[in-house]
Design a protein around this motif. Structure first.
Motif, PDB file in Angstrom:
ATOM      1  N   LYS A 139      90.512 -15.284 104.550  1.00  0.00           N
ATOM      2  CA  LYS A 139      89.054 -15.277 104.629  1.00  0.00           C
ATOM      3  C   LYS A 139      88.436 -13.986 104.107  1.00  0.00           C
ATOM      4  N   ALA A 140      89.237 -12.973 103.853  1.00  0.00           N
ATOM      5  CA  ALA A 140      88.713 -11.683 103.405  1.00  0.00           C
ATOM      6  C   ALA A 140      88.134 -11.803 102.001  1.00  0.00           C
ATOM      7  N   THR A 141      86.996 -11.186 101.793  1.00  0.00           N
ATOM      8  CA  THR A 141      86.318 -11.275 100.490  1.00  0.00           C
ATOM      9  C   THR A 141      86.032  -9.901  99.889  1.00  0.00           C
ATOM     10  N   LYS A 142      86.436  -8.823 100.577  1.00  0.00           N
ATOM     11  CA  LYS A 142      86.166  -7.476 100.082  1.00  0.00           C
ATOM     12  C   LYS A 142      87.451  -6.818  99.574  1.00  0.00           C
ATOM     13  N   VAL A 143      87.309  -6.010  98.539  1.00  0.00           N
ATOM     14  CA  VAL A 143      88.402  -5.176  98.052  1.00  0.00           C
ATOM     15  C   VAL A 143      87.878  -3.751  97.946  1.00  0.00           C
ATOM     16  N   LEU A 185      87.942   5.614 104.072  1.00  0.00           N
ATOM     17  CA  LEU A 185      88.822   4.474 103.799  1.00  0.00           C
ATOM     18  C   LEU A 185      89.218   3.772 105.091  1.00  0.00           C
ATOM     19  N   ARG A 186      89.615   4.539 106.073  1.00  0.00           N
ATOM     20  CA  ARG A 186      90.016   3.940 107.354  1.00  0.00           C
ATOM     21  C   ARG A 186      88.833   3.240 108.028  1.00  0.00           C
ATOM     22  N   ALA A 187      87.653   3.851 107.922  1.00  0.00           N
ATOM     23  CA  ALA A 187      86.467   3.262 108.550  1.00  0.00           C
ATOM     24  C   ALA A 187      86.127   1.927 107.897  1.00  0.00           C
ATOM     25  N   LYS A 188      86.222   1.854 106.587  1.00  0.00           N
ATOM     26  CA  LYS A 188      85.898   0.609 105.878  1.00  0.00           C
ATOM     27  C   LYS A 188      86.960  -0.461 106.140  1.00  0.00           C
ATOM     28  N   LEU A 189      88.207  -0.035 106.294  1.00  0.00           N
ATOM     29  CA  LEU A 189      89.263  -0.993 106.646  1.00  0.00           C
ATOM     30  C   LEU A 189      89.016  -1.561 108.041  1.00  0.00           C
ATOM     31  N   ALA A 190      88.576  -0.708 108.954  1.00  0.00           N
ATOM     32  CA  ALA A 190      88.351  -1.130 110.344  1.00  0.00           C
ATOM     33  C   ALA A 190      87.215  -2.139 110.452  1.00  0.00           C
ATOM     34  N   GLU A 191      86.319  -2.165 109.462  1.00  0.00           N
ATOM     35  CA  GLU A 191      85.220  -3.130 109.488  1.00  0.00           C
ATOM     36  C   GLU A 191      85.722  -4.558 109.298  1.00  0.00           C
ATOM     37  N   GLY A 192      86.942  -4.705 108.758  1.00  0.00           N
ATOM     38  CA  GLY A 192      87.536  -6.030 108.575  1.00  0.00           C
ATOM     39  C   GLY A 192      87.091  -6.720 107.302  1.00  0.00           C
ATOM     40  N   GLY A 193      87.703  -7.864 107.039  1.00  0.00           N
ATOM     41  CA  GLY A 193      87.350  -8.658 105.864  1.00  0.00           C
ATOM     42  C   GLY A 193      87.828  -8.078 104.559  1.00  0.00           C
ATOM     43  N   GLY A 247      92.201  -6.169  99.920  1.00  0.00           N
ATOM     44  CA  GLY A 247      93.064  -5.218  99.230  1.00  0.00           C
ATOM     45  C   GLY A 247      92.445  -3.837  99.117  1.00  0.00           C
ATOM     46  N   VAL A 248      93.304  -2.861  98.836  1.00  0.00           N
ATOM     47  CA  VAL A 248      92.888  -1.474  98.632  1.00  0.00           C
ATOM     48  C   VAL A 248      93.481  -1.001  97.310  1.00  0.00           C
ATOM     49  N   VAL A 249      92.635  -0.428  96.442  1.00  0.00           N
ATOM     50  CA  VAL A 249      93.088   0.021  95.124  1.00  0.00           C
ATOM     51  C   VAL A 249      92.923   1.534  95.004  1.00  0.00           C
ATOM     52  N   VAL A 250      94.014   2.220  94.649  1.00  0.00           N
ATOM     53  CA  VAL A 250      93.980   3.661  94.390  1.00  0.00           C
ATOM     54  C   VAL A 250      94.680   3.924  93.058  1.00  0.00           C
ATOM     55  N   GLN A 251      94.630   5.172  92.603  1.00  0.00           N
ATOM     56  CA  GLN A 251      95.239   5.512  91.321  1.00  0.00           C
ATOM     57  C   GLN A 251      96.080   6.769  91.450  1.00  0.00           C
ATOM     58  N   ALA A 252      97.249   6.784  90.755  1.00  0.00           N
ATOM     59  CA  ALA A 252      98.154   7.924  90.824  1.00  0.00           C
ATOM     60  C   ALA A 252      98.784   8.217  89.463  1.00  0.00           C
ATOM     61  N   PRO A 253      98.598   9.450  88.931  1.00  0.00           N
ATOM     62  CA  PRO A 253      97.577  10.416  89.326  1.00  0.00           C
ATOM     63  C   PRO A 253      96.192   9.792  89.160  1.00  0.00           C
ATOM     64  N   ASN A 254      95.215  10.328  89.886  1.00  0.00           N
ATOM     65  CA  ASN A 254      93.907   9.694  89.818  1.00  0.00           C
ATOM     66  C   ASN A 254      93.166  10.072  88.544  1.00  0.00           C
ATOM     67  N   ALA A 284      97.922   1.452 107.059  1.00  0.00           N
ATOM     68  CA  ALA A 284      96.545   1.158 107.478  1.00  0.00           C
ATOM     69  C   ALA A 284      96.042  -0.132 106.840  1.00  0.00           C
ATOM     70  N   ALA A 285      96.387  -0.350 105.569  1.00  0.00           N
ATOM     71  CA  ALA A 285      95.967  -1.573 104.888  1.00  0.00           C
ATOM     72  C   ALA A 285      96.659  -2.792 105.484  1.00  0.00           C
ATOM     73  N   HIS A 286      97.948  -2.664 105.731  1.00  0.00           N
ATOM     74  CA  HIS A 286      98.713  -3.804 106.248  1.00  0.00           C
ATOM     75  C   HIS A 286      98.291  -4.187 107.665  1.00  0.00           C
ATOM     76  N   GLU A 287      97.839  -3.220 108.435  1.00  0.00           N
ATOM     77  CA  GLU A 287      97.339  -3.530 109.780  1.00  0.00           C
ATOM     78  C   GLU A 287      96.140  -4.474 109.723  1.00  0.00           C
ATOM     79  N   GLN A 288      95.392  -4.378 108.621  1.00  0.00           N
ATOM     80  CA  GLN A 288      94.219  -5.236 108.446  1.00  0.00           C
ATOM     81  C   GLN A 288      94.529  -6.438 107.531  1.00  0.00           C
ATOM     82  N   LYS A 289      95.817  -6.697 107.309  1.00  0.00           N
ATOM     83  CA  LYS A 289      96.267  -7.822 106.479  1.00  0.00           C
ATOM     84  C   LYS A 289      95.815  -7.681 105.025  1.00  0.00           C
TER      85      LYS A 289
END
Length: 449
Positions: A152-156, A196-204, A207-214, A228-233
């Motif tokens: 049901k999640a619609t945010k990335v 990042l953690r706060a937005k993950l905690a909001e639910g929905g 996925g989370v996208v980061v870059q290395a090196p940024n 943290a991402a996996h805790e929120q599925k």
């Protein structure tokens, strides 16, 4: 008049005209109004012999002014052994179409299989597909995978330290699939972990996208983000510069579910920005969600090793909205290029090139900062790319002046900030010349004042 390299004789032409029901080649253009037809003679030079033609092109080539490149931001000036270009053109490999007919495409299927094996090892992931268009579209497809895997999640969530060019492509894909892209702010040049953690905690969140090196060349610490991402599925997606993975932690070591990026840094010439080759690797449990093609190894009816497209049928890519993806081809020629490059360089060569790039970049940084004309924009660890902010000189002034001396002096980030990239191709002499040009600019400014 017959020409040596034209395949059709006059008899061939007459036979085709007769079959077509017209009398001359001009009749084929009968529907084109006379008013828009080009009726003049073409301004073409007289025919030249082979040696004359070579001399002409040599004289034209001498007009070119080769530039020394200190620009990066996604495309890098790495060295490619000359043998790569020769091997990539061999007929056993070179093809322009996807190898659906395995029995006549073993060469192509074989090198794609080797490409997949090498990219899986480079990223530490379980599975690689047969390559994609470029790093930006590969990242967008990874976002689609995360969305498709979520119930049901619609945010990335996408870090603000991801390359802006990549972000624009991701946003374009997302717009037409009902995916909400939420940017996570940057703090001191890296992803703001608290936000990042706060937005993950909001639910929905899918996925989370980061870059290395940024985007700024900084090596970010992703410790704990996967958990943290996996805790929120949500799936954890890392976009990496492929060549840098010879030294840096792999996406798998950071706990990524999907690893994407561009393979241009693996020896592919810059070519004014393309083509590159998008790589995509993932964990085994996501293999059914992966877009593109996968080549597998099996045995034929004689017990000999054979390669085939596996798991995915051609038709799944033309089912419109129901398809896993609508990417129907891949950068196969560039994947071949990467495969040959990696096989020739080997683990040792790839690591040496990365170490030399790292050392040269830090030398340039020290020399620039040592002039007192600028400071390191972000006091963060970097690999072979970094940002410096100048006190008085503007980025445009530096770029323009250095161009006069045939140097591409980085990429403009803002009015006073330039991002420099250094590869194993840059010599100490070139670095010193670049620094001296910038120092002389400051002297000239002081003299004028």
């Amino acid at each position: 008049m017959n020409y040596k390299y034209f395949p059709h004789t006059e008899e061939d032409l007459q036979a085709m005209l007769k079959t077509s029901g017209v009398k001359s080649l001009d009749d084929l253009y009968a529907d084109v109004p006379e008013s828009i037809r080009f009726a003049k003679d073409y301004e073409l030079p007289e025919a030249l012999s082979e040696i004359e033609l070579r001399q002409l092109f040599d004289s034209m080539a001498e007009l070119n002014a080769p530039f020394t490149c200190f620009a990066g931001a996604g495309i890098y000036d790495h060295y490619s052994p000359s043998v790569v270009q020769n091997l990539v053109e061999r007929s056993e490999f070179l093809t322009s179409y996807t190898p659906y007919q395995a029995e006549i495409s073993q060469g192509t299927l074989h090198y794609i299989f080797e490409y997949q094996s090498m990219m899986a090892e480079l990223t530490g992931m379980d599975i690689s597909n047969a390559s994609m268009y470029d790093g930006a579209t590969a990242t967008a497809e990874a976002v689609m995978m995360a969305f498709a895997s979520a119930k049901k999640a619609t945010k990335v969530l996408v870090s603000a330290t991801v390359d802006p060019k990549t972000l624009r492509v991701v946003e374009t894909y997302a717009h037409f699939h009902g995916i909400e892209i939420v940017k996570v702010a940057a703090k001191d040049g890296v992803t703001d972990r608290d936000e990042l953690r706060a937005k993950l905690a909001e639910g929905g969140v899918a996925g989370v996208v980061v870059q290395a090196p940024n985007y700024y060349g900084i090596i970010e610490d992703f410790t704990g983000i996967a958990e943290a991402a996996h805790e929120q599925k949500a799936l954890f997606i890392i976009n990496s510069i492929a060549a840098d993975l010879a030294i840096l932690k792999t996406p798998a070591e950071w706990g990524a579910d999907i690893a994407v990026g561009d393979g241009q840094s693996l020896g592919i010439p810059m070519n004014f920005g393309g083509p590159g080759v998008g790589y995509m690797c993932c964990t085994e449990k996501l293999i059914r969600k992966m877009p593109g093609r996968i080549v597998g190894m099996t045995q034929d009816n004689r017990g000999q090793r054979a390669f085939v497209l596996t798991l995915q049928a051609r038709e799944q890519h033309i089912r419109r909205q129901k398809a896993t993806s609508n990417i129907c081809s891949n950068q196969s020629l560039m994947a071949l290029y990467v495969t040959i490059y990696l096989s020739i360089m080997g683990k040792k060569g790839l690591r040496e090139a990365a170490e030399q790039s790292y050392a040269a970049a830090h030398y340039l940084c020290d020399e620039l900062v040592g002039t007192g004309l600028c400071k390191l924009t972000y006091k963060q660890p970097f690999f072979n790319e970094f940002c410096v902010t100048f006190n008085d000189l503007t980025a445009d002034e530096i770029l323009e002046e250095c161009a006069q001396w045939n140097y591409v002096a980085g990429v403009k980030v803002d009015d006073h900030t330039l991002m420099f990239a250094v590869t194993e191709q840059r010599t100490e002499e070139e670095i010193d010349d670049l620094v001296n040009i910038i120092k002389e600019m400051k002297k000239e400014d002081d003299d004028e004042q």
